[in-house]
Design a protein around this motif. Sequence first.
Motif, PDB file in Angstrom:
ATOM      1  N   ASN A 217       0.942  -1.071   0.151  1.00 30.48           N
ATOM      2  CA  ASN A 217      -0.054  -0.005  -0.089  1.00 30.48           C
ATOM      3  C   ASN A 217       0.845   1.406   0.011  1.00 30.48           C
ATOM      4  O   ASN A 217       0.577   2.165   0.754  1.00 30.48           O
ATOM      5  N   CYS A 218       1.981   1.248  -0.837  1.00 26.98           N
ATOM      6  CA  CYS A 218       2.833   2.259  -0.888  1.00 26.98           C
ATOM      7  C   CYS A 218       3.121   2.307  -2.496  1.00 26.98           C
ATOM      8  O   CYS A 218       2.723   1.722  -3.231  1.00 26.98           O
ATOM      9  N   ASP A 219       3.969   3.557  -2.813  1.00 25.86           N
ATOM     10  CA  ASP A 219       4.266   3.611  -4.270  1.00 25.86           C
ATOM     11  C   ASP A 219       5.526   2.759  -4.607  1.00 25.86           C
ATOM     12  O   ASP A 219       6.070   2.257  -3.559  1.00 25.86           O
ATOM     13  N   PHE A 220       5.364   2.551  -5.769  1.00 30.63           N
ATOM     14  CA  PHE A 220       6.728   1.696  -6.471  1.00 30.63           C
ATOM     15  C   PHE A 220       7.176   2.520  -7.582  1.00 30.63           C
ATOM     16  O   PHE A 220       6.652   3.291  -8.066  1.00 30.63           O
ATOM     17  N   ALA A 221       8.440   2.269  -7.659  1.00 31.45           N
ATOM     18  CA  ALA A 221       9.286   2.912  -8.838  1.00 31.45           C
ATOM     19  C   ALA A 221      10.531   1.774  -9.179  1.00 31.45           C
ATOM     20  O   ALA A 221      11.165   1.378  -8.226  1.00 31.45           O
ATOM     21  N   GLN A 222      10.599   1.691 -10.682  1.00 31.62           N
ATOM     22  CA  GLN A 222      11.710   1.072 -11.120  1.00 31.62           C
ATOM     23  C   GLN A 222      12.668   1.733 -11.686  1.00 31.62           C
ATOM     24  O   GLN A 222      12.379   2.544 -12.239  1.00 31.62           O
ATOM     25  N   VAL A 223      14.057   1.141 -11.217  1.00 32.08           N
ATOM     26  CA  VAL A 223      15.251   1.875 -11.811  1.00 32.08           C
ATOM     27  C   VAL A 223      15.872   1.005 -12.894  1.00 32.08           C
ATOM     28  O   VAL A 223      16.146  -0.326 -12.471  1.00 32.08           O
ATOM     29  N   TYR A 224      16.266   1.337 -13.860  1.00 37.31           N
ATOM     30  CA  TYR A 224      16.948   0.631 -14.833  1.00 37.31           C
ATOM     31  C   TYR A 224      18.402   1.388 -15.150  1.00 37.31           C
ATOM     32  O   TYR A 224      18.321   2.485 -15.515  1.00 37.31           O
ATOM     33  N   GLY A 225      19.416   0.510 -15.024  1.00 37.88           N
ATOM     34  CA  GLY A 225      20.611   1.264 -15.233  1.00 37.88           C
ATOM     35  C   GLY A 225      21.671   0.440 -15.020  1.00 37.88           C
ATOM     36  O   GLY A 225      21.415  -0.945 -15.106  1.00 37.88           O
TER      37      GLY A 225
ATOM     38  N   PHE B 274      26.159   4.433 -13.529  1.00 36.81           N
ATOM     39  CA  PHE B 274      26.020   4.866 -12.167  1.00 36.81           C
ATOM     40  C   PHE B 274      24.614   5.852 -11.716  1.00 36.81           C
ATOM     41  O   PHE B 274      24.960   6.772 -11.259  1.00 36.81           O
ATOM     42  N   THR B 275      23.582   5.219 -11.713  1.00 41.89           N
ATOM     43  CA  THR B 275      23.169   4.117 -12.071  1.00 41.89           C
ATOM     44  C   THR B 275      22.049   4.091 -13.241  1.00 41.89           C
ATOM     45  O   THR B 275      21.904   3.283 -13.845  1.00 41.89           O
ATOM     46  N   ALA B 276      21.102   4.958 -12.688  1.00 45.58           N
ATOM     47  CA  ALA B 276      19.926   5.143 -13.278  1.00 45.58           C
ATOM     48  C   ALA B 276      20.037   5.536 -14.988  1.00 45.58           C
ATOM     49  O   ALA B 276      20.675   6.604 -15.001  1.00 45.58           O
ATOM     50  N   ILE B 277      19.394   4.882 -15.882  1.00 44.89           N
ATOM     51  CA  ILE B 277      19.267   5.242 -17.122  1.00 44.89           C
ATOM     52  C   ILE B 277      17.743   5.681 -17.208  1.00 44.89           C
ATOM     53  O   ILE B 277      17.403   7.005 -17.872  1.00 44.89           O
ATOM     54  N   SER B 278      16.909   4.776 -16.698  1.00 45.82           N
ATOM     55  CA  SER B 278      15.611   5.145 -16.817  1.00 45.82           C
ATOM     56  C   SER B 278      14.838   4.776 -15.535  1.00 45.82           C
ATOM     57  O   SER B 278      15.232   4.214 -14.797  1.00 45.82           O
TER      58      SER B 278
END
Length: 517
Positions: A296-304, A309-313
Amino acid sequence: MLIGDIPRRNSKLYPDKVAIIDGDVQMTYFYFNQRINSLANAVLSSGLRKGNRIAVLFKNGFQYLELYFAAAKAGTPIVPINFRVAEQELLEILLDSDPEILFFGEEFYPLVLNIKHKAVKIKQYICIEKSIQSTASYEDFIRNSPTTEPNILVNEDDIAILGYTGGTTGLPKGVMTTHRNVVTNCFQTALDMKFHSGHRFLCVSPLFHAGGSTGFLRFSLVGGSNVIVNSSNPTQILRYIEEYNVTHTLLVPALILRFLQMPEIHDYNLSSLECIMYGTAPMPLEPLKKALNTFNCDFAQVYGSTETFTAISLLLQSDHVRNGSEKEIERMKSAGRQVCGVEIKISDEHGKEVQVNETGEILVKGKNVMKGYWRRPELTSNVLRDGWYHTGDIGKMDELGYVYIVDRKKDMIISGGENIYPREVENVLFTHPAVTDCAVIGIPDESWGESVKALVVLKEGIDLTKGDLINYCKKHLASYKKPRSIEFVSTLNRTATGKIQKNKIRDQYWKGNPNKV
Protein backbone atom coordinates in the motif's frame (compact mmCIF):
# COMPACT_ATOMS: atom_id res chain seq x y z
CA MET A 1 29.89 19.67 -7.13
CA LEU A 2 32.01 16.87 -5.65
CA ILE A 3 30.99 13.80 -3.65
CA GLY A 4 32.85 15.14 -0.61
CA ASP A 5 30.80 18.34 -0.75
CA ILE A 6 27.69 16.39 0.24
CA PRO A 7 28.56 15.66 3.91
CA ARG A 8 30.43 18.98 4.24
CA ARG A 9 27.35 20.89 3.08
CA ASN A 10 24.99 18.86 5.26
CA SER A 11 27.14 19.44 8.35
CA LYS A 12 26.47 23.16 7.91
CA LEU A 13 22.82 23.04 6.83
CA TYR A 14 21.68 20.12 9.04
CA PRO A 15 24.32 19.85 11.81
CA ASP A 16 22.00 18.25 14.38
CA LYS A 17 20.02 16.10 11.95
CA VAL A 18 20.47 12.34 12.11
CA ALA A 19 22.62 11.29 9.17
CA ILE A 20 23.20 7.62 9.95
CA ILE A 21 21.36 4.94 11.90
CA ASP A 22 23.14 1.60 12.14
CA GLY A 23 21.69 -0.42 15.01
CA ASP A 24 22.86 1.23 18.22
CA VAL A 25 25.01 3.70 16.28
CA GLN A 26 23.43 7.04 15.43
CA MET A 27 25.30 10.15 14.36
CA THR A 28 24.42 13.65 13.27
CA TYR A 29 25.61 15.17 10.04
CA PHE A 30 28.09 17.35 11.95
CA TYR A 31 29.69 14.37 13.69
CA PHE A 32 29.46 12.23 10.56
CA ASN A 33 31.42 14.84 8.57
CA GLN A 34 34.05 15.09 11.30
CA ARG A 35 34.62 11.33 11.22
CA ILE A 36 34.82 11.40 7.42
CA ASN A 37 37.49 14.10 7.61
CA SER A 38 39.45 12.15 10.23
CA LEU A 39 39.36 9.06 8.01
CA ALA A 40 40.39 11.01 4.90
CA ASN A 41 43.29 12.66 6.75
CA ALA A 42 44.37 9.30 8.17
CA VAL A 43 44.48 7.83 4.65
CA LEU A 44 46.65 10.72 3.45
CA SER A 45 48.88 10.50 6.53
CA SER A 46 49.54 6.86 5.62
CA GLY A 47 51.46 8.05 2.61
CA LEU A 48 48.78 7.83 -0.07
CA ARG A 49 48.63 10.55 -2.67
CA LYS A 50 45.82 11.71 -4.88
CA GLY A 51 44.98 8.94 -7.33
CA ASN A 52 46.20 6.09 -5.11
CA ARG A 53 43.44 3.62 -4.34
CA ILE A 54 41.87 2.07 -1.26
CA ALA A 55 39.90 -1.19 -1.38
CA VAL A 56 37.04 -2.33 0.84
CA LEU A 57 35.90 -5.90 1.53
CA PHE A 58 33.01 -5.52 3.95
CA LYS A 59 29.30 -6.02 4.39
CA ASN A 60 26.91 -3.15 5.06
CA GLY A 61 27.83 -0.84 7.92
CA PHE A 62 28.15 2.87 8.67
CA GLN A 63 31.90 2.57 8.08
CA TYR A 64 31.24 1.86 4.42
CA LEU A 65 29.47 5.20 4.01
CA GLU A 66 32.36 6.94 5.75
CA LEU A 67 34.83 5.21 3.43
CA TYR A 68 33.00 6.32 0.29
CA PHE A 69 32.96 9.95 1.39
CA ALA A 70 36.47 9.94 2.87
CA ALA A 71 37.99 8.41 -0.26
CA ALA A 72 36.28 11.12 -2.31
CA LYS A 73 37.65 13.91 -0.10
CA ALA A 74 41.16 12.45 -0.07
CA GLY A 75 41.18 12.01 -3.85
CA THR A 76 41.93 8.30 -3.40
CA PRO A 77 39.41 6.28 -5.45
CA ILE A 78 37.57 3.57 -3.54
CA VAL A 79 37.51 -0.01 -4.84
CA PRO A 80 34.38 -1.65 -3.35
CA ILE A 81 34.70 -5.44 -3.62
CA ASN A 82 31.88 -7.96 -3.78
CA PHE A 83 32.15 -9.81 -0.46
CA ARG A 84 30.93 -13.01 -2.14
CA VAL A 85 34.01 -13.34 -4.34
CA ALA A 86 36.16 -16.44 -4.28
CA GLU A 87 39.82 -16.16 -3.36
CA GLN A 88 41.10 -16.07 -6.94
CA GLU A 89 38.57 -13.43 -7.93
CA LEU A 90 39.60 -11.25 -4.98
CA LEU A 91 43.24 -11.56 -5.95
CA GLU A 92 42.52 -10.65 -9.59
CA ILE A 93 40.71 -7.48 -8.53
CA LEU A 94 43.45 -6.46 -6.10
CA LEU A 95 46.22 -7.07 -8.62
CA ASP A 96 44.36 -5.12 -11.29
CA SER A 97 43.39 -2.12 -9.13
CA ASP A 98 46.64 -1.95 -7.08
CA PRO A 99 45.18 -0.47 -3.88
CA GLU A 100 47.60 0.57 -1.14
CA ILE A 101 45.18 0.04 1.76
CA LEU A 102 42.65 -2.76 2.20
CA PHE A 103 39.84 -2.24 4.70
CA PHE A 104 38.13 -5.55 5.51
CA GLY A 105 35.56 -7.08 7.80
CA GLU A 106 36.73 -9.47 10.49
CA GLU A 107 34.95 -12.44 8.91
CA PHE A 108 37.08 -12.04 5.79
CA TYR A 109 40.42 -12.27 7.59
CA PRO A 110 41.09 -15.91 6.56
CA LEU A 111 40.53 -14.91 2.92
CA VAL A 112 42.77 -11.85 3.29
CA LEU A 113 45.46 -13.95 4.96
CA ASN A 114 45.52 -16.33 1.99
CA ILE A 115 46.13 -13.62 -0.60
CA LYS A 116 48.41 -11.37 1.46
CA HIS A 117 51.67 -12.75 0.12
CA LYS A 118 50.53 -12.27 -3.49
CA ALA A 119 48.98 -8.78 -3.22
CA VAL A 120 52.39 -7.25 -2.53
CA LYS A 121 51.45 -3.65 -3.37
CA ILE A 122 49.04 -3.37 -0.43
CA LYS A 123 50.94 -1.49 2.27
CA GLN A 124 48.37 -1.60 5.04
CA TYR A 125 45.55 -3.90 6.12
CA ILE A 126 42.88 -2.45 8.39
CA CYS A 127 40.22 -4.55 10.07
CA ILE A 128 37.01 -2.58 10.38
CA GLU A 129 35.78 -4.24 13.57
CA LYS A 130 38.93 -4.77 15.62
CA SER A 131 42.67 -5.26 15.45
CA ILE A 132 43.74 -8.73 14.30
CA GLN A 133 47.39 -9.76 14.60
CA SER A 134 49.41 -7.42 12.35
CA THR A 135 46.42 -5.35 11.20
CA ALA A 136 45.23 -2.07 12.69
CA SER A 137 41.62 -1.50 13.69
CA TYR A 138 39.47 1.03 11.89
CA GLU A 139 38.84 3.12 15.02
CA ASP A 140 42.53 3.13 15.95
CA PHE A 141 43.33 4.21 12.40
CA ILE A 142 41.20 7.35 12.56
CA ARG A 143 41.74 8.15 16.25
CA ASN A 144 43.62 11.43 16.82
CA SER A 145 43.48 12.23 13.11
CA PRO A 146 42.44 15.87 12.50
CA THR A 147 38.79 16.62 11.75
CA THR A 148 39.61 19.49 9.39
CA GLU A 149 38.75 19.29 5.71
CA PRO A 150 41.59 17.59 3.76
CA ASN A 151 43.72 20.02 1.76
CA ILE A 152 43.43 18.11 -1.52
CA LEU A 153 42.36 19.60 -4.85
CA VAL A 154 39.80 17.23 -6.35
CA ASN A 155 38.17 17.77 -9.73
CA GLU A 156 34.79 16.65 -11.06
CA ASP A 157 36.42 14.45 -13.69
CA ASP A 158 38.68 12.66 -11.20
CA ILE A 159 37.90 8.98 -10.59
CA ALA A 160 35.96 8.55 -7.36
CA ILE A 161 34.90 4.89 -7.54
CA LEU A 162 36.55 1.96 -9.27
CA GLY A 163 33.78 -0.62 -9.14
CA TYR A 164 34.36 -4.06 -10.58
CA THR A 165 31.85 -5.88 -12.71
CA GLY A 166 32.18 -9.29 -14.32
CA GLY A 167 33.63 -9.65 -17.78
CA THR A 168 32.66 -11.82 -20.74
CA THR A 169 36.27 -12.99 -20.81
CA GLY A 170 35.86 -14.32 -17.29
CA LEU A 171 38.05 -11.53 -15.89
CA PRO A 172 36.56 -8.67 -13.84
CA LYS A 173 36.75 -5.18 -15.30
CA GLY A 174 37.01 -1.94 -13.36
CA VAL A 175 34.49 0.79 -14.13
CA MET A 176 35.99 4.27 -13.72
CA THR A 177 33.25 6.40 -12.15
CA THR A 178 34.00 10.09 -11.68
CA HIS A 179 32.67 12.64 -9.20
CA ARG A 180 30.69 14.16 -12.06
CA ASN A 181 29.13 10.78 -12.92
CA VAL A 182 28.00 10.19 -9.33
CA VAL A 183 26.72 13.66 -8.47
CA THR A 184 24.98 14.05 -11.83
CA ASN A 185 22.96 10.87 -11.43
CA CYS A 186 22.14 11.69 -7.81
CA PHE A 187 20.70 15.03 -8.94
CA GLN A 188 18.85 13.41 -11.85
CA THR A 189 17.09 10.76 -9.80
CA ALA A 190 16.47 13.02 -6.79
CA LEU A 191 14.74 15.50 -9.08
CA ASP A 192 12.63 12.92 -10.90
CA MET A 193 11.73 11.06 -7.70
CA LYS A 194 11.22 14.23 -5.60
CA PHE A 195 13.51 13.20 -2.72
CA HIS A 196 13.87 15.69 0.15
CA SER A 197 15.53 16.10 3.56
CA GLY A 198 12.57 14.61 5.42
CA HIS A 199 13.08 11.19 3.82
CA ARG A 200 14.70 8.16 5.46
CA PHE A 201 16.32 5.58 3.21
CA LEU A 202 16.89 1.96 4.26
CA CYS A 203 20.16 0.62 2.81
CA VAL A 204 19.37 -3.02 2.05
CA SER A 205 21.33 -3.62 -1.15
CA PRO A 206 25.03 -4.45 -0.64
CA LEU A 207 27.06 -1.26 -0.54
CA PHE A 208 29.72 -2.65 -2.88
CA HIS A 209 27.04 -2.54 -5.59
CA ALA A 210 26.60 0.63 -7.62
CA GLY A 211 22.88 0.30 -6.88
CA GLY A 212 23.51 0.05 -3.14
CA SER A 213 25.92 2.98 -2.97
CA THR A 214 23.94 5.29 -5.21
CA GLY A 215 20.95 4.79 -2.89
CA PHE A 216 22.55 6.35 0.18
CA LEU A 217 24.32 8.98 -1.94
CA ARG A 218 21.02 10.23 -3.38
CA PHE A 219 19.40 10.66 -0.01
CA SER A 220 22.54 12.18 1.48
CA LEU A 221 22.54 14.71 -1.36
CA VAL A 222 19.17 16.10 -0.27
CA GLY A 223 19.98 15.94 3.47
CA GLY A 224 17.92 12.83 4.19
CA SER A 225 18.79 10.12 6.71
CA ASN A 226 20.23 6.69 5.95
CA VAL A 227 19.31 3.58 7.94
CA ILE A 228 21.61 0.61 7.41
CA VAL A 229 20.62 -3.04 7.69
CA ASN A 230 23.34 -5.66 7.47
CA SER A 231 21.05 -8.48 6.42
CA SER A 232 18.73 -9.55 3.63
CA ASN A 233 16.52 -11.27 6.19
CA PRO A 234 12.95 -10.14 5.35
CA THR A 235 11.84 -10.08 8.99
CA GLN A 236 14.69 -7.80 10.02
CA ILE A 237 14.05 -5.48 7.08
CA LEU A 238 10.37 -5.16 8.01
CA ARG A 239 11.32 -4.53 11.64
CA TYR A 240 13.71 -1.76 10.62
CA ILE A 241 11.08 -0.09 8.43
CA GLU A 242 8.68 -0.07 11.35
CA GLU A 243 11.18 0.87 14.07
CA TYR A 244 12.98 3.67 12.22
CA ASN A 245 10.06 5.12 10.21
CA VAL A 246 11.71 4.37 6.90
CA THR A 247 10.18 6.19 3.91
CA HIS A 248 12.15 4.68 1.00
CA THR A 249 14.18 1.59 0.19
CA LEU A 250 15.65 -0.19 -2.82
CA LEU A 251 14.99 -3.92 -3.22
CA VAL A 252 15.70 -6.58 -5.80
CA PRO A 253 12.56 -8.30 -7.17
CA ALA A 254 13.61 -11.63 -5.63
CA LEU A 255 13.37 -10.09 -2.16
CA ILE A 256 9.99 -8.52 -2.89
CA LEU A 257 8.73 -11.96 -3.92
CA ARG A 258 9.88 -13.34 -0.56
CA PHE A 259 7.91 -10.63 1.23
CA LEU A 260 4.77 -11.61 -0.68
CA GLN A 261 5.09 -15.16 0.63
CA MET A 262 5.13 -14.01 4.28
CA PRO A 263 1.69 -14.10 5.93
CA GLU A 264 3.12 -12.19 8.92
CA ILE A 265 3.91 -9.16 6.77
CA HIS A 266 0.61 -7.61 7.89
CA ASP A 267 1.76 -7.74 11.51
CA TYR A 268 4.18 -4.87 10.88
CA ASN A 269 3.32 -1.19 10.82
CA LEU A 270 4.69 -0.07 7.47
CA SER A 271 2.69 3.14 7.26
CA SER A 272 5.84 5.31 7.08
CA LEU A 273 6.84 3.66 3.79
CA GLU A 274 6.27 6.03 0.87
CA CYS A 275 8.04 4.23 -1.96
CA ILE A 276 9.78 0.95 -2.71
CA MET A 277 12.27 1.22 -5.54
CA TYR A 278 13.25 -1.95 -7.33
CA GLY A 279 15.77 -2.83 -9.99
CA THR A 280 18.70 -4.98 -11.20
CA ALA A 281 16.24 -7.53 -12.67
CA PRO A 282 12.77 -7.54 -14.27
CA MET A 283 9.72 -7.65 -12.01
CA PRO A 284 6.91 -9.88 -13.35
CA LEU A 285 3.63 -8.01 -13.71
CA GLU A 286 1.38 -10.17 -11.52
CA PRO A 287 3.68 -10.15 -8.45
CA LEU A 288 4.16 -6.40 -8.97
CA LYS A 289 0.41 -5.84 -8.86
CA LYS A 290 0.20 -7.96 -5.72
CA ALA A 291 3.05 -6.00 -4.12
CA LEU A 292 1.28 -2.70 -4.79
CA ASN A 293 -1.72 -3.90 -2.82
CA THR A 294 0.30 -5.66 -0.09
CA PHE A 295 2.53 -2.72 0.82
CA ASN A 296 0.00 0.00 0.00
CA CYS A 297 2.76 2.44 -0.99
CA ASP A 298 4.25 3.74 -4.21
CA PHE A 299 6.67 1.71 -6.31
CA ALA A 300 9.32 2.87 -8.77
CA GLN A 301 11.60 0.87 -11.03
CA VAL A 302 15.21 1.84 -11.71
CA TYR A 303 16.94 0.58 -14.85
CA GLY A 304 20.66 1.20 -15.13
CA SER A 305 24.13 -0.23 -14.82
CA THR A 306 27.45 0.22 -13.05
CA GLU A 307 28.69 1.96 -16.20
CA THR A 308 25.98 4.64 -15.89
CA PHE A 309 26.00 4.95 -12.10
CA THR A 310 23.25 4.01 -12.20
CA ALA A 311 19.84 5.11 -13.41
CA ILE A 312 19.23 5.30 -17.13
CA SER A 313 15.45 5.25 -16.91
CA LEU A 314 12.77 5.31 -14.23
CA LEU A 315 9.31 3.82 -14.13
CA LEU A 316 7.96 6.43 -11.74
CA GLN A 317 5.47 6.18 -8.92
CA SER A 318 2.76 7.61 -11.16
CA ASP A 319 3.39 4.84 -13.70
CA HIS A 320 2.46 2.14 -11.18
CA VAL A 321 -1.31 1.93 -11.26
CA ARG A 322 -3.68 -0.40 -9.43
CA ASN A 323 -6.74 0.14 -11.59
CA GLY A 324 -5.53 1.69 -14.82
CA SER A 325 -6.38 1.20 -18.46
CA GLU A 326 -5.07 -1.77 -20.40
CA LYS A 327 -2.32 0.45 -21.87
CA GLU A 328 -1.33 1.77 -18.44
CA ILE A 329 -1.14 -1.75 -17.04
CA GLU A 330 0.93 -2.86 -20.03
CA ARG A 331 3.39 -0.01 -19.43
CA MET A 332 4.16 -1.44 -16.00
CA LYS A 333 6.15 -4.08 -17.90
CA SER A 334 8.49 -1.38 -19.16
CA ALA A 335 11.65 0.07 -17.60
CA GLY A 336 10.14 3.55 -17.72
CA ARG A 337 11.47 6.65 -19.44
CA GLN A 338 14.87 8.31 -19.52
CA VAL A 339 15.83 10.21 -16.38
CA CYS A 340 16.30 13.96 -16.52
CA GLY A 341 19.59 14.74 -18.26
CA VAL A 342 19.95 11.33 -19.90
CA GLU A 343 19.28 10.56 -23.55
CA ILE A 344 18.29 7.08 -24.73
CA LYS A 345 17.97 5.78 -28.24
CA ILE A 346 17.32 2.36 -29.73
CA SER A 347 19.73 1.67 -32.55
CA ASP A 348 20.47 -0.93 -35.18
CA GLU A 349 23.88 -2.58 -35.56
CA HIS A 350 25.19 0.53 -37.36
CA GLY A 351 24.20 2.94 -34.59
CA LYS A 352 21.24 4.31 -36.55
CA GLU A 353 18.11 4.98 -34.52
CA VAL A 354 15.25 2.61 -35.28
CA GLN A 355 11.55 3.42 -35.51
CA VAL A 356 9.10 3.48 -32.60
CA ASN A 357 8.40 -0.02 -31.22
CA GLU A 358 11.20 -1.56 -33.29
CA THR A 359 13.86 -3.52 -31.41
CA GLY A 360 17.54 -2.67 -31.27
CA GLU A 361 20.37 -2.05 -28.83
CA ILE A 362 19.79 0.46 -26.03
CA LEU A 363 22.27 3.34 -26.25
CA VAL A 364 22.75 5.98 -23.57
CA LYS A 365 24.25 9.47 -23.49
CA GLY A 366 24.72 11.64 -20.40
CA LYS A 367 27.10 13.08 -17.81
CA ASN A 368 26.50 10.00 -15.66
CA VAL A 369 28.19 7.63 -18.14
CA MET A 370 31.52 6.23 -16.94
CA LYS A 371 34.93 7.53 -17.92
CA GLY A 372 35.81 4.06 -19.21
CA TYR A 373 37.15 0.69 -18.12
CA TRP A 374 40.29 0.69 -15.98
CA ARG A 375 43.33 -0.24 -18.06
CA ARG A 376 41.06 -1.55 -20.84
CA PRO A 377 41.22 1.01 -23.68
CA GLU A 378 40.09 -1.46 -26.34
CA LEU A 379 37.11 -2.59 -24.27
CA THR A 380 36.27 1.05 -23.54
CA SER A 381 36.29 1.96 -27.23
CA ASN A 382 33.95 -0.97 -27.93
CA VAL A 383 31.20 0.36 -25.68
CA LEU A 384 31.79 4.14 -25.81
CA ARG A 385 31.35 5.21 -29.42
CA ASP A 386 30.37 8.56 -30.89
CA GLY A 387 29.36 9.87 -27.48
CA TRP A 388 27.03 6.94 -26.76
CA TYR A 389 27.36 4.10 -24.27
CA HIS A 390 26.30 0.79 -25.82
CA THR A 391 24.55 -1.15 -23.06
CA GLY A 392 24.42 -4.52 -24.78
CA ASP A 393 20.72 -4.70 -23.87
CA ILE A 394 18.14 -5.17 -26.61
CA GLY A 395 14.94 -3.18 -26.25
CA LYS A 396 12.30 -1.06 -27.89
CA MET A 397 10.72 2.31 -27.17
CA ASP A 398 7.06 3.22 -27.54
CA GLU A 399 5.60 6.48 -28.78
CA LEU A 400 5.79 8.10 -25.32
CA GLY A 401 9.39 7.11 -24.69
CA TYR A 402 8.81 4.10 -22.45
CA VAL A 403 11.65 1.60 -22.83
CA TYR A 404 10.98 -2.13 -22.91
CA ILE A 405 13.89 -4.51 -22.40
CA VAL A 406 13.28 -7.64 -24.42
CA ASP A 407 16.61 -9.44 -24.55
CA ARG A 408 20.32 -9.09 -23.89
CA LYS A 409 22.91 -8.78 -26.58
CA LYS A 410 25.44 -10.19 -24.20
CA ASP A 411 25.07 -13.52 -22.45
CA MET A 412 24.99 -12.02 -18.97
CA ILE A 413 22.71 -13.73 -16.45
CA ILE A 414 21.02 -11.68 -13.72
CA SER A 415 20.15 -13.87 -10.74
CA GLY A 416 18.77 -12.21 -7.62
CA GLY A 417 20.22 -8.89 -8.71
CA GLU A 418 23.73 -10.28 -9.25
CA ASN A 419 25.44 -10.17 -12.65
CA ILE A 420 26.85 -13.54 -13.70
CA TYR A 421 28.84 -14.03 -16.87
CA PRO A 422 28.50 -17.52 -18.40
CA ARG A 423 32.04 -17.65 -19.74
CA GLU A 424 33.41 -17.22 -16.23
CA VAL A 425 31.47 -20.30 -15.09
CA GLU A 426 32.39 -22.18 -18.26
CA ASN A 427 36.08 -21.47 -17.65
CA VAL A 428 35.82 -23.20 -14.28
CA LEU A 429 33.88 -26.16 -15.69
CA PHE A 430 36.52 -26.67 -18.35
CA THR A 431 39.18 -27.06 -15.64
CA HIS A 432 37.47 -30.24 -14.42
CA PRO A 433 39.21 -33.26 -15.98
CA ALA A 434 35.89 -34.98 -16.76
CA VAL A 435 34.44 -32.09 -18.82
CA THR A 436 35.02 -31.95 -22.57
CA ASP A 437 32.46 -29.32 -23.53
CA CYS A 438 29.93 -27.08 -21.81
CA ALA A 439 27.57 -24.16 -22.23
CA VAL A 440 26.16 -22.00 -19.44
CA ILE A 441 22.87 -20.13 -19.81
CA GLY A 442 20.28 -18.40 -17.67
CA ILE A 443 16.89 -20.06 -17.32
CA PRO A 444 13.65 -18.71 -15.78
CA ASP A 445 13.47 -18.84 -11.99
CA GLU A 446 10.42 -17.66 -10.06
CA SER A 447 12.44 -16.56 -7.03
CA TRP A 448 15.64 -15.21 -8.59
CA GLY A 449 14.54 -14.05 -12.03
CA GLU A 450 17.11 -16.29 -13.65
CA SER A 451 19.23 -19.17 -12.43
CA VAL A 452 22.45 -20.59 -13.78
CA LYS A 453 22.15 -23.79 -15.81
CA ALA A 454 25.07 -25.69 -17.30
CA LEU A 455 24.86 -28.17 -20.17
CA VAL A 456 27.90 -30.41 -19.91
CA VAL A 457 29.48 -33.04 -22.16
CA LEU A 458 31.53 -35.56 -20.16
CA LYS A 459 34.43 -37.68 -21.28
CA GLU A 460 33.41 -41.21 -22.15
CA GLY A 461 33.49 -43.69 -19.30
CA ILE A 462 33.60 -41.01 -16.57
CA ASP A 463 31.29 -41.48 -13.58
CA LEU A 464 30.49 -38.03 -12.21
CA THR A 465 27.34 -36.77 -10.49
CA LYS A 466 25.74 -33.40 -11.04
CA GLY A 467 26.20 -32.62 -7.36
CA ASP A 468 29.93 -33.32 -7.58
CA LEU A 469 30.29 -30.86 -10.43
CA ILE A 470 28.24 -28.16 -8.69
CA ASN A 471 30.40 -28.52 -5.57
CA TYR A 472 33.51 -28.29 -7.73
CA CYS A 473 32.29 -24.98 -9.13
CA LYS A 474 31.48 -23.73 -5.65
CA LYS A 475 35.12 -24.20 -4.63
CA HIS A 476 36.34 -21.99 -7.46
CA LEU A 477 33.57 -19.39 -7.75
CA ALA A 478 31.49 -17.19 -5.52
CA SER A 479 28.55 -19.37 -4.44
CA TYR A 480 25.92 -17.33 -6.29
CA LYS A 481 27.73 -17.98 -9.59
CA LYS A 482 27.71 -21.77 -9.40
CA PRO A 483 25.20 -23.68 -11.56
CA ARG A 484 21.93 -24.40 -9.77
CA SER A 485 21.22 -27.12 -12.26
CA ILE A 486 23.30 -29.26 -14.60
CA GLU A 487 22.25 -31.33 -17.57
CA PHE A 488 24.58 -33.92 -19.04
CA VAL A 489 24.30 -33.99 -22.84
CA SER A 490 26.05 -35.95 -25.57
CA THR A 491 26.82 -32.93 -27.75
CA LEU A 492 26.28 -29.17 -28.08
CA ASN A 493 25.00 -27.59 -31.28
CA ARG A 494 27.54 -25.28 -32.90
CA THR A 495 27.56 -22.96 -35.88
CA ALA A 496 29.79 -23.49 -38.90
CA THR A 497 32.38 -21.23 -37.27
CA GLY A 498 32.38 -23.36 -34.10
CA LYS A 499 30.31 -21.09 -31.85
CA ILE A 500 27.76 -22.73 -29.57
CA GLN A 501 24.22 -21.74 -30.56
CA LYS A 502 23.18 -20.46 -27.16
CA ASN A 503 20.15 -18.67 -28.50
CA LYS A 504 18.65 -21.99 -29.57
CA ILE A 505 19.57 -23.63 -26.28
CA ARG A 506 18.00 -20.79 -24.29
CA ASP A 507 14.83 -20.74 -26.41
CA GLN A 508 13.73 -24.18 -25.25
CA TYR A 509 13.74 -22.99 -21.63
CA TRP A 510 12.11 -19.61 -22.30
CA LYS A 511 9.11 -20.83 -24.30
CA GLY A 512 5.98 -19.07 -23.14
CA ASN A 513 7.91 -16.07 -21.80
CA PRO A 514 7.30 -12.88 -23.83
CA ASN A 515 10.70 -11.51 -22.82
CA LYS A 516 14.05 -13.24 -22.78
CA VAL A 517 15.15 -11.78 -19.43
